[in-house]
Write an enzyme that holds these catalytic residues in place. Structure first.
Site, PDB file in Angstrom:
ATOM      1  N   ASP A  17       0.748  -1.177  -0.033  1.00 44.14           N
ATOM      2  CA  ASP A  17      -0.013  -0.136   0.046  1.00 44.14           C
ATOM      3  C   ASP A  17       0.820   1.199  -0.033  1.00 44.14           C
ATOM      4  O   ASP A  17       1.184   1.910   1.049  1.00 44.14           O
ATOM      5  CB  ASP A  17      -0.960  -0.071   1.118  1.00 44.14           C
ATOM      6  N   GLU A  98      -6.670   4.720  -9.185  1.00 48.17           N
ATOM      7  CA  GLU A  98      -7.733   5.134  -8.660  1.00 48.17           C
ATOM      8  C   GLU A  98      -8.332   6.215  -9.531  1.00 48.17           C
ATOM      9  O   GLU A  98      -7.711   7.220 -10.195  1.00 48.17           O
ATOM     10  CB  GLU A  98      -7.425   5.846  -7.389  1.00 48.17           C
ATOM     11  N   LYS A 134      -9.534   1.534  -9.193  1.00 45.19           N
ATOM     12  CA  LYS A 134     -10.235   1.763  -7.772  1.00 45.19           C
ATOM     13  C   LYS A 134     -11.549   2.884  -8.129  1.00 45.19           C
ATOM     14  O   LYS A 134     -11.201   3.799  -8.608  1.00 45.19           O
ATOM     15  CB  LYS A 134      -9.236   2.329  -6.829  1.00 45.19           C
ATOM     16  N   THR A 158     -13.121   0.670  -3.256  1.00 48.18           N
ATOM     17  CA  THR A 158     -12.492   1.064  -2.065  1.00 48.18           C
ATOM     18  C   THR A 158     -13.688   1.768  -1.138  1.00 48.18           C
ATOM     19  O   THR A 158     -14.770   1.808  -1.534  1.00 48.18           O
ATOM     20  CB  THR A 158     -11.279   1.977  -2.453  1.00 48.18           C
ATOM     21  N   PHE A 180     -12.213  -1.088   4.588  1.00 44.20           N
ATOM     22  CA  PHE A 180     -10.872  -0.391   5.369  1.00 44.20           C
ATOM     23  C   PHE A 180     -11.068  -0.649   6.923  1.00 44.20           C
ATOM     24  O   PHE A 180     -11.815   0.016   7.839  1.00 44.20           O
ATOM     25  CB  PHE A 180     -11.469   1.141   4.974  1.00 44.20           C
TER      26      PHE A 180
END
Length: 333
Positions: A17, A98, A134, A158, A180
């Protein structure tokens, strides 16, 4: 006895990440994922100046006469792809890139942005199988992902905080979701300060465990990638999850810790779970989302945070662009 990271890799796909290419080289993950904050952090490092400057110069050439601010906005997707291409030189698997978080409630805008990102990867010789797009797990984002998946464009959903989002994603046949963990814990620590969050009681761990069991019990192909960790203990409690995306800090901690890592999530165990199947249409999604204050709060907060990070990144790029030499006018000697 091997370290915890090596043991984790034997039961879970480990994803880095970060946008820091050197960290990815150090910990040898299978996949990597980025976002505007991570790209901004990496872009500010001197060793990546050539990547940033190259993208900005190309964006300037493609948008003659545009202001530095407008060129910077146009450059963001290309910069994310440029870092993605560098990452794909290192990892054997996929990179997640993303879509602009400001499009989170705009299905058509998300589709256009996603198609442009994948087009850039394809032009660089990268096939769709090595890229995850994403998108925020809003209803609109999930609907965009459902369409993209039919086009062979794989998605990573996400900002996911609740079972209703996870079920909607699975029914849309998306490739992967990223619940998350740490942000869920943050909410409970703030709103329920007396709650016991130790070990398996961590509410983020509980959420991912519930989603994992649900997917495996009912045979969904969508895979679960736990994300956003606040401690290595959360990672240890989710050993066996399909994927876990982990920051360099915790990758290092796991790599330097010896001991026995117990598998906590297993598809065979999930099949015995008593959870009941639900179906999520838009009305059900909206109702469940409204009733889940944590998911409601954290989704909007996450969209706002990612949007601000993108604005900050665009500002940084515009400032950097102003420092670069401007091309000579056509016909100039």
């Amino acid at each position: 006895m091997s370290n915890l990271l090596d043991q984790l890799k034997s039961m879970t796909t480990v994803v880095s990440d970060t946008g820091d290419i050197n960290s990815i080289k150090a910990y040898k993950p299978t996949d990597a994922t980025t976002n505007p904050s991570l790209i901004a952090a990496a872009a500010n490092k001197p060793e990546y100046a050539a990547i940033v400057d190259g993208v900005l110069q190309k964006a300037r050439e493609a948008n003659p006469g545009a202001s530095d601010e407008d060129v910077a906005k146009a450059a963001f997707k290309s910069l994310a792809v440029a870092f993605g291409l560098k990452i794909l030189e290192i990892v054997p698997g996929r990179v997640s890139t993303e879509v602009d978080a400001r499009l989170s409630f705009d299905t058509e805008g998300s589709l256009a942005a996603a198609r442009d990102i994948i087009k850039q990867y394809n032009a660089a010789g990268i096939g769709n199988e090595r890229v995850l797009i994403k998108l925020a797990s809003t209803w609109e984002g999930i609907k965009a992902a459902e369409i993209l998946e039919t086009e062979g464009i794989h998605c990573n959903m996400t900002l996911l905080f609740g079972l209703h989002q996870a079920v909607a994603c699975a029914e849309a046949k998306v490739t992967l979701i990223s619940p998350f963990v740490g942000r869920i814990l943050d909410w409970y620590k703030k709103n329920e300060p007396t709650r016991n969050n130790d070990g398996a009681n961590d509410p983020g761990v509980e959420s991912v465990t519930e989603i994992y069991h649900y997917y495996k019990k009912f045979g969904y192909k969508t895979v679960v990638m736990g994300a956003s960790f606040r401690s290595s203990s959360e990672i240890i409690e989710l050993a066996g999850c399909d994927l876990l995306t982990i920051s360099p800090q915790f990758l290092q901690e796991l790599q330097t810790t010896e001991g026995k890592l117990e598998r906590k999530l297993d598809p065979e165990t999930s099949k015995k779970d008593s959870i009941e199947k639900i179906s999520v249409d838009k009305a059900t999604f909206d109702k469940m989302h409204a009733e889940n204050k944590m998911a409601n709060d954290k989704l909007q907060e996450g969209i706002d945070g990612f949007s601000k990070a993108l604005v900050d990144l665009e500002g940084m790029l515009a400032k950097r662009l102003a420092e670069l030499p401007k091309p000579e006018p056509v016909g100039a000697k």
